[in-house]
Write a protein that holds these residues in place. Sequence first.
Motif, mmCIF file in Angstrom:
data_model
loop_
_atom_site.group_PDB
_atom_site.id
_atom_site.type_symbol
_atom_site.label_atom_id
_atom_site.label_comp_id
_atom_site.label_asym_id
_atom_site.label_seq_id
_atom_site.Cartn_x
_atom_site.Cartn_y
_atom_site.Cartn_z
ATOM 1 N N ASP A 272 38.177 59.443 3.151
ATOM 2 C CA ASP A 272 38.249 58.101 3.733
ATOM 3 C C ASP A 272 36.871 57.434 3.599
ATOM 4 O O ASP A 272 35.982 57.661 4.409
ATOM 5 N N ILE A 273 36.722 56.622 2.567
ATOM 6 C CA ILE A 273 35.411 56.035 2.275
ATOM 7 C C ILE A 273 34.969 55.086 3.396
ATOM 8 O O ILE A 273 33.812 55.076 3.794
ATOM 9 N N GLU A 274 35.921 54.314 3.923
ATOM 10 C CA GLU A 274 35.569 53.377 5.003
ATOM 11 C C GLU A 274 34.970 54.115 6.199
ATOM 12 O O GLU A 274 33.971 53.705 6.767
ATOM 13 N N LEU A 275 35.609 55.221 6.542
ATOM 14 C CA LEU A 275 35.132 56.020 7.673
ATOM 15 C C LEU A 275 33.743 56.597 7.370
ATOM 16 O O LEU A 275 32.837 56.543 8.203
ATOM 17 N N ALA A 276 33.584 57.117 6.148
ATOM 18 C CA ALA A 276 32.310 57.741 5.786
ATOM 19 C C ALA A 276 31.162 56.738 5.833
ATOM 20 O O ALA A 276 30.018 57.088 6.118
ATOM 21 N N ARG A 277 31.472 55.474 5.552
ATOM 22 C CA ARG A 277 30.417 54.459 5.523
ATOM 23 C C ARG A 277 30.054 53.945 6.905
ATOM 24 O O ARG A 277 29.057 53.244 7.063
ATOM 25 N N GLN A 278 30.853 54.280 7.907
ATOM 26 C CA GLN A 278 30.555 53.765 9.244
ATOM 27 C C GLN A 278 29.289 54.377 9.816
ATOM 28 O O GLN A 278 29.070 55.577 9.673
ATOM 29 N N PRO A 279 28.471 53.557 10.476
ATOM 30 C CA PRO A 279 27.259 54.091 11.093
ATOM 31 C C PRO A 279 27.610 55.215 12.056
ATOM 32 O O PRO A 279 28.612 55.135 12.766
ATOM 33 N N LEU A 280 26.799 56.237 12.061
ATOM 34 C CA LEU A 280 26.891 57.374 12.971
ATOM 35 C C LEU A 280 28.014 58.345 12.641
ATOM 36 O O LEU A 280 28.143 59.392 13.274
ATOM 37 N N TYR A 281 28.852 58.022 11.631
ATOM 38 C CA TYR A 281 29.877 58.994 11.258
ATOM 39 C C TYR A 281 29.232 60.107 10.433
ATOM 40 O O TYR A 281 28.524 59.843 9.471
ATOM 41 N N THR A 282 29.469 61.354 10.808
ATOM 42 C CA THR A 282 29.070 62.460 9.946
ATOM 43 C C THR A 282 30.146 63.530 9.975
ATOM 44 O O THR A 282 30.763 63.791 11.015
ATOM 45 N N SER A 283 30.397 64.105 8.806
ATOM 46 C CA SER A 283 31.372 65.194 8.746
ATOM 47 C C SER A 283 30.704 66.517 9.103
ATOM 48 O O SER A 283 31.355 67.543 9.193
ATOM 49 N N GLU B 288 22.993 68.454 12.524
ATOM 50 C CA GLU B 288 22.143 67.436 13.129
ATOM 51 C C GLU B 288 21.910 66.291 12.146
ATOM 52 O O GLU B 288 20.809 65.771 12.020
ATOM 53 N N ARG B 289 22.947 65.941 11.414
ATOM 54 C CA ARG B 289 22.859 64.786 10.531
ATOM 55 C C ARG B 289 23.109 63.551 11.380
ATOM 56 O O ARG B 289 23.921 63.586 12.314
ATOM 57 N N SER B 290 22.456 62.455 11.042
ATOM 58 C CA SER B 290 22.566 61.277 11.902
ATOM 59 C C SER B 290 23.779 60.415 11.570
ATOM 60 O O SER B 290 24.184 59.585 12.359
ATOM 61 N N GLY B 291 24.348 60.582 10.392
ATOM 62 C CA GLY B 291 25.469 59.734 10.010
ATOM 63 C C GLY B 291 25.039 58.337 9.607
ATOM 64 O O GLY B 291 25.828 57.394 9.592
ATOM 65 N N MET B 292 23.771 58.186 9.275
ATOM 66 C CA MET B 292 23.245 56.851 8.956
ATOM 67 C C MET B 292 22.953 56.666 7.463
ATOM 68 O O MET B 292 22.397 55.661 7.068
ATOM 69 N N GLY B 293 23.325 57.627 6.648
ATOM 70 C CA GLY B 293 22.978 57.573 5.225
ATOM 71 C C GLY B 293 23.466 56.316 4.518
ATOM 72 O O GLY B 293 22.683 55.587 3.905
ATOM 73 N N PHE B 294 24.762 56.033 4.615
ATOM 74 C CA PHE B 294 25.291 54.830 3.939
ATOM 75 C C PHE B 294 24.720 53.563 4.561
ATOM 76 O O PHE B 294 24.459 52.588 3.856
#
Lengths: 116, 150
Positions: free
Chosen positions: B89-100, B105-111
């Motif tokens: 789900d690309i939309e979900l992956a691009r959301q701020p703070l989302y990390t799989s 301790e990944r921030s989910g801020m990459g995209f």
Amino acid sequence: MLTGNERKKDILIVRLEGELDHHHAEEIRKSLDELLEDSSIRHLILDLRNLNFMDSSGIGVFIGRYKTISKRGGQVCITNVNPQLARILDVSGLYRILKVYNTVEQAVDGIRGEAV
Amino acid sequence: MNLRNEMRLEFLSRSQNEAFARVAVAAFAAQLDPTLEEIADIKTAVSEAVTNAIIHGYDNPNEYVQLITQIYDDCVVIEVIDHGKGIEDIELARQPLYTSKPELERSGMGFTVMETFMDEVEVNSAPGQGTKVRMVKYIRNDTAETERDE
């Protein structure tokens, strides 16, 4: 990596140097956690003066240490933030939980001022 | 668009190569005479995309990440390609703070960082087929450049 740290009563001051990316994050996280095992540390100041690069891997490291420190009722402060770091901290919302000061001395004063 | 130059790199999916990748792209992009801020933006975005390929695309240090950089008259186009797991789900992956991988301790801020620092970010991915991130940075060469507001 961490270069030199200093204690001022219950404040730990740590200097970060070099690059904080995914590759270096694990090492920095481990070193910080080892230092924070000393439960007499209540506040943490991260001096970023010699940090040349950081990406979002650094955000995870900062948030993790913030959780540890906030459980002790302390503050995490960062100092000497260059413009590039400032933008990363800004988009990540870290400014809402970390206090930013120009210098380590100002951060120490800031913590002391609020602790009274 | 007039293609001025192009480089292609392939390297193993090992975290040591994150620094290599961002420095290589920055050195190549220097041909367009970018500002220090533009170079820093590019390095940060490349670091995010390559880290994603290594952690999320492969999670295995023996695969190859491909990095293509093209220089046009007014922009740099960067593609970071892995042939790993892909994103469901690309939309979900691009959301701020989302990390799989919250356990890392990944921030989910990459995209979010890529989108902030680059002018265009396009993600193509399919489960089992890998991921291609294409990023464009316009180089303004203009000292009167105004700061972008948040």
